[in-house]
Scaffold this motif. Structure first.
Motif, PDB file in Angstrom:
ATOM      1  N   GLY A  86     -24.687 -11.634  36.237  1.00  0.00           N
ATOM      2  CA  GLY A  86     -24.596 -12.141  34.872  1.00  0.00           C
ATOM      3  C   GLY A  86     -25.799 -11.759  34.022  1.00  0.00           C
ATOM      4  N   SER A  87     -26.789 -11.105  34.641  1.00  0.00           N
ATOM      5  CA  SER A  87     -27.986 -10.760  33.884  1.00  0.00           C
ATOM      6  C   SER A  87     -27.771  -9.532  32.998  1.00  0.00           C
ATOM      7  N   HIS A  88     -26.788  -8.746  33.329  1.00  0.00           N
ATOM      8  CA  HIS A  88     -26.503  -7.551  32.532  1.00  0.00           C
ATOM      9  C   HIS A  88     -25.211  -7.801  31.748  1.00  0.00           C
ATOM     10  N   ARG A  89     -25.314  -7.668  30.463  1.00  0.00           N
ATOM     11  CA  ARG A  89     -24.118  -7.846  29.650  1.00  0.00           C
ATOM     12  C   ARG A  89     -23.166  -6.680  29.832  1.00  0.00           C
ATOM     13  N   ARG A  90     -23.707  -5.521  30.214  1.00  0.00           N
ATOM     14  CA  ARG A  90     -22.886  -4.318  30.366  1.00  0.00           C
ATOM     15  C   ARG A  90     -23.107  -3.716  31.765  1.00  0.00           C
ATOM     16  N   PRO A  91     -22.422  -4.248  32.771  1.00  0.00           N
ATOM     17  CA  PRO A  91     -22.648  -3.753  34.128  1.00  0.00           C
ATOM     18  C   PRO A  91     -22.222  -2.298  34.349  1.00  0.00           C
ATOM     19  N   LEU A  92     -21.376  -1.759  33.493  1.00  0.00           N
ATOM     20  CA  LEU A  92     -20.921  -0.367  33.648  1.00  0.00           C
ATOM     21  C   LEU A  92     -21.576   0.567  32.637  1.00  0.00           C
TER      22      LEU A  92
ATOM     23  N   ALA B   7      -9.822   3.325  35.247  1.00  0.00           N
ATOM     24  CA  ALA B   7      -8.763   2.527  34.613  1.00  0.00           C
ATOM     25  C   ALA B   7      -7.384   3.158  34.821  1.00  0.00           C
ATOM     26  N   LEU B   8      -7.282   4.461  34.629  1.00  0.00           N
ATOM     27  CA  LEU B   8      -5.991   5.137  34.821  1.00  0.00           C
ATOM     28  C   LEU B   8      -5.553   5.113  36.284  1.00  0.00           C
ATOM     29  N   SER B   9      -6.505   5.247  37.186  1.00  0.00           N
ATOM     30  CA  SER B   9      -6.173   5.206  38.613  1.00  0.00           C
ATOM     31  C   SER B   9      -5.660   3.834  39.017  1.00  0.00           C
TER      32      SER B   9
ATOM     33  N   ILE C  40      -2.632  -1.762  40.023  1.00  0.00           N
ATOM     34  CA  ILE C  40      -3.613  -2.773  40.421  1.00  0.00           C
ATOM     35  C   ILE C  40      -4.147  -3.434  39.162  1.00  0.00           C
ATOM     36  N   ASP C  41      -3.893  -4.722  39.041  1.00  0.00           N
ATOM     37  CA  ASP C  41      -4.346  -5.493  37.878  1.00  0.00           C
ATOM     38  C   ASP C  41      -5.548  -6.347  38.260  1.00  0.00           C
ATOM     39  N   HIS C  42      -6.682  -5.716  38.411  1.00  0.00           N
ATOM     40  CA  HIS C  42      -7.906  -6.457  38.699  1.00  0.00           C
ATOM     41  C   HIS C  42      -8.520  -6.791  37.342  1.00  0.00           C
ATOM     42  N   LEU C  43      -8.138  -7.942  36.796  1.00  0.00           N
ATOM     43  CA  LEU C  43      -8.493  -8.273  35.415  1.00  0.00           C
ATOM     44  C   LEU C  43      -9.992  -8.317  35.139  1.00  0.00           C
ATOM     45  N   PRO C  44     -10.817  -8.873  36.022  1.00  0.00           N
ATOM     46  CA  PRO C  44     -12.254  -8.850  35.710  1.00  0.00           C
ATOM     47  C   PRO C  44     -12.795  -7.427  35.557  1.00  0.00           C
ATOM     48  N   LEU C  45     -12.379  -6.525  36.422  1.00  0.00           N
ATOM     49  CA  LEU C  45     -12.846  -5.144  36.334  1.00  0.00           C
ATOM     50  C   LEU C  45     -12.260  -4.450  35.111  1.00  0.00           C
ATOM     51  N   LEU C  46     -10.986  -4.643  34.853  1.00  0.00           N
ATOM     52  CA  LEU C  46     -10.364  -4.035  33.669  1.00  0.00           C
ATOM     53  C   LEU C  46     -11.001  -4.562  32.380  1.00  0.00           C
ATOM     54  N   ASN C  47     -11.323  -5.856  32.345  1.00  0.00           N
ATOM     55  CA  ASN C  47     -11.969  -6.424  31.154  1.00  0.00           C
ATOM     56  C   ASN C  47     -13.337  -5.796  30.907  1.00  0.00           C
ATOM     57  N   VAL C  48     -14.103  -5.588  31.972  1.00  0.00           N
ATOM     58  CA  VAL C  48     -15.428  -4.991  31.814  1.00  0.00           C
ATOM     59  C   VAL C  48     -15.309  -3.530  31.368  1.00  0.00           C
TER      60      VAL C  48
ATOM     61  N   ALA D   2     -15.538  -3.882  42.127  1.00  0.00           N
ATOM     62  CA  ALA D   2     -15.791  -4.968  41.175  1.00  0.00           C
ATOM     63  C   ALA D   2     -16.952  -5.831  41.658  1.00  0.00           C
ATOM     64  N   GLY D   3     -16.942  -6.174  42.918  1.00  0.00           N
ATOM     65  CA  GLY D   3     -18.018  -7.000  43.449  1.00  0.00           C
ATOM     66  C   GLY D   3     -19.369  -6.321  43.351  1.00  0.00           C
ATOM     67  N   HIS D   4     -19.399  -5.043  43.634  1.00  0.00           N
ATOM     68  CA  HIS D   4     -20.657  -4.303  43.619  1.00  0.00           C
ATOM     69  C   HIS D   4     -21.253  -4.235  42.216  1.00  0.00           C
ATOM     70  N   TRP D   5     -20.435  -3.897  41.226  1.00  0.00           N
ATOM     71  CA  TRP D   5     -20.974  -3.727  39.877  1.00  0.00           C
ATOM     72  C   TRP D   5     -20.981  -5.014  39.064  1.00  0.00           C
ATOM     73  N   LEU D   6     -19.994  -5.873  39.261  1.00  0.00           N
ATOM     74  CA  LEU D   6     -19.927  -7.069  38.424  1.00  0.00           C
ATOM     75  C   LEU D   6     -20.735  -8.214  39.008  1.00  0.00           C
ATOM     76  N   LEU D   7     -20.585  -8.461  40.288  1.00  0.00           N
ATOM     77  CA  LEU D   7     -21.271  -9.586  40.898  1.00  0.00           C
ATOM     78  C   LEU D   7     -22.739  -9.290  41.158  1.00  0.00           C
TER      79      LEU D   7
END
Length: 143
Positions: free
Chosen positions: A90-96, A108-110, A116-124, A81-86
């Motif tokens: 914030g400059s990329h609306r779609r980090p994935l 997501a399935l893993s 593991i409920d990492h909400l910021p990563l699941l939301n993205v 999450a830190g690598h792709w989101l942070l």
């Protein structure tokens, strides 16, 4: 890539039942998290999404029968999450945006399998999936 393949092989063959194999898998997970945390923020392409999704799947599968792997799995998900989101700052609306659909689904399935409920990563992941579905719907011919 090689690190992900080793962990995948251990998981797909159920080979994490000895202290040495535990140590190997934990060391690989720690190294992967370290590389994600310390990687070049301007070049997120050096880490392949397939390797990350494969590693999270493997660790999630292995930690079902080996609770000692849980902490390192959480560290790897946090580092992902830190690598792709942070790193996008914030400059990329779609980090994935460069992740394949298969990698998004596998991650997501893993995470779900490992509870593991990492909400910021699941939301993205959810937002990227929705965006792709909307684009597919808009580009398909209507009957």
């Amino acid at each position: 890539n090689e690190l992900a393949n080793i962990v995948w092989a251990c998981a797909s063959h159920g080979q994490c039942q000895t202290p040495m194999s535990d140590k190997l898998v934990m060391s690989i997970a720690q190294e992967a998290a370290h590389r994600l945390n310390e990687g070049d923020e301007d070049d997120i392409s050096t880490v392949l999404p397939r390797d990350i999704s494969q590693m999270v799947w493997a660790l999630g599968t292995l930690q079902t029968d080996n609770f000692k792997l849980g902490d390192d799995l959480v560290r790897l998900v946090d580092a992902t999450a830190g690598h792709w989101l942070l790193s996008s700052g914030g400059s990329h609306r779609r980090p994935l945006v460069n992740w394949s659909c298969a990698d998004l689904v596998q991650l997501a399935l893993s995470m779900a399998h490992a509870r593991i409920d990492h909400l910021p990563l699941l939301n993205v992941i959810f937002e990227e999936s929705l965006d792709r579905l909307k684009k597919t719907e808009q580009s398909s011919p209507t009957a």
